[in-house]
Scaffold this active site. Structure first.
Site, PDB file in Angstrom:
ATOM      1  N   LYS A  53       0.846  -1.203   0.000  1.00 16.33           N
ATOM      2  CA  LYS A  53       0.000   0.000   0.000  1.00 16.33           C
ATOM      3  C   LYS A  53       0.883   1.256   0.000  1.00 16.33           C
ATOM      4  O   LYS A  53       0.603   2.231  -0.701  1.00 16.33           O
ATOM      5  CB  LYS A  53      -0.935  -0.007   1.222  1.00 16.33           C
ATOM      6  N   GLN A  97      -4.752  -2.168   9.796  1.00 20.35           N
ATOM      7  CA  GLN A  97      -4.735  -3.449   9.086  1.00 20.35           C
ATOM      8  C   GLN A  97      -5.370  -4.536   9.957  1.00 20.35           C
ATOM      9  O   GLN A  97      -5.040  -4.692  11.129  1.00 20.35           O
ATOM     10  CB  GLN A  97      -3.275  -3.810   8.725  1.00 20.35           C
ATOM     11  N   ASP A 120     -11.286   2.564   4.558  1.00 25.03           N
ATOM     12  CA  ASP A 120     -11.780   1.199   4.322  1.00 25.03           C
ATOM     13  C   ASP A 120     -13.298   1.122   4.261  1.00 25.03           C
ATOM     14  O   ASP A 120     -13.843   0.066   3.924  1.00 25.03           O
ATOM     15  CB  ASP A 120     -11.377   0.314   5.512  1.00 25.03           C
TER      16      ASP A 120
HETATM   17  N1  GUN Z   1      -7.115  -7.106   5.886  1.00 22.45           N
HETATM   18  C1  GUN Z   1      -7.519  -7.759   4.776  1.00 22.45           C
HETATM   19  N2  GUN Z   1      -8.259  -6.964   3.989  1.00 22.45           N
HETATM   20  C2  GUN Z   1      -8.307  -5.764   4.611  1.00 22.45           C
HETATM   21  C3  GUN Z   1      -8.925  -4.529   4.284  1.00 22.45           C
HETATM   22  O1  GUN Z   1      -9.573  -4.363   3.242  1.00 22.45           O
HETATM   23  N3  GUN Z   1      -8.751  -3.534   5.190  1.00 22.45           N
HETATM   24  C4  GUN Z   1      -8.051  -3.699   6.344  1.00 22.45           C
HETATM   25  N4  GUN Z   1      -7.951  -2.665   7.181  1.00 22.45           N
HETATM   26  N5  GUN Z   1      -7.471  -4.829   6.672  1.00 22.45           N
HETATM   27  C5  GUN Z   1      -7.597  -5.861   5.798  1.00 22.45           C
END
Ligand code: GUN
Length: 285
Positions: A53, A97, A120
């Site tokens: 990311k 995460q 998110d």
């Molecule tokens: N872990 C796996 N997918 C995601 C996501 O889309 N957002 C977050 N914050 N953690 C994740």
């Protein structure tokens, strides 16, 4: 028949090029764009996802901010970091995460994120907007899947879509999104999961099947209606090998399918960039 590949990598690359142009315009007009990430613990795949990311942010010119806490971090320590990002103007939006080493913290942590900075779309207020078919930040993987389908000429309007999995980040919000009245949605969505009996008979009804369970090979060739479109969003690592929910032989009956690598993953990250830009623009007003 061998299925056409739904190439998420190619589309994500196009989207990032366009995002870079918009980031440059925003910067020229004095708007900062920044993404924050919070990683708790040292889980290998989570660390990799977060690193990717940040590399996407660098590619499009978005500033990125990272906080790494030990797996032993208390709820109060995690909330402190969330509060810090909530109050930092340079952080347009951020994420924590998931999963957290202590999953019982997740609900409180998600609720603490300021909804306008929730990149998110997982804050209960933003999930509530999705329930109400109101515009808001959409969870990145569901939004990425919809975009990938639309880009390849697959409309879900009025179609039977089977979503396999009901998790917070993919299955549950995807079912809400595709069945919503938002543009390009309006699908007849059925949600199933690993505890449903005779899974195959339900999945076989799907003109579009999206799987996000994390159960290796749960989607078998004989479950798929010939010509269906199949999206595998449940890739995960076993050791260093990336494994999928979808058996390879499914490509023999599907009309279109995501590849194990370069399908949904890059789209999730491209949508993260989109949501960050959206938050930056809205934060300016
Ligand atoms: N872990 C796996 N997918 C995601 C996501 O889309 N957002 C977050 N914050 N953690 C994740």
């Amino acid at each position: 028949m061998s299925a056409q590949i739904l190439d998420g990598q190619a589309l994500a690359t196009e989207m990032k090029l366009d995002a870079k142009r918009r980031v440059d315009e925003l910067k020229a007009s004095g708007v900062d764009v920044g993404l924050g990430t919070v990683l708790v613990g040292d889980d290998g795949p989570s660390s990799n996802y977060v690193a990717m990311k940040h590399s996407d942010c660098a590619e499009v010119g978005i500033a990125s901010f990272h906080r790494h806490l030990p797996a032993s971090a208390s709820l109060a320590q995690i909330l402190d970091v969330v509060d810090e990002f909530n109050e930092t103007p340079e952080v347009s939006a951020f994420l924590v995460q998931l999963p957290l080493p202590r999953p019982e913290f997740e609900e409180v942590v998600l609720e603490r994120i300021r909804p306008t900075k929730d990149v998110d779309g997982l804050h209960p207020m933003n999930l509530g907007k999705l329930v109400m078919s109101r515009p808001g930040p959409l969870p990145c993987t569901p939004a990425g899947i919809l975009k990938l389908l639309q880009h390849n000429g697959v409309s879900v309007e009025g179609k039977r879509v089977v979503v396999v999995g009901r998790g917070l980040t993919v299955g549950r919000p995807l079912a809400l999104l595709l069945s919503s009245t938002l543009p390009g949605c309006n699908a007849a969505v059925t949600v199933v999961h690993s505890r449903v009996k005779d899974l195959g008979s339900v999945i076989r009804e799907g003109e579009v099947v999206v799987s996000a369970t994390g159960v290796p090979g749960i989607i078998k060739k004989e479950y798929i209606r010939p010509g269906a479109v199949v999206v595998g969003a449940g890739t995960f690592f076993v050791g260093r090998k990336l494994i999928s929910d979808v058996e390879e032989s499914v490509a023999e009956v599907a009309s279109m399918i995501t590849p194990r690598i370069g399908g949904v993953g890059p789209m999730t990250r491209a949508m993260l960039i989109e949501n960050t830009l959206l938050a930056a623009v809205q934060g300016r007003n």
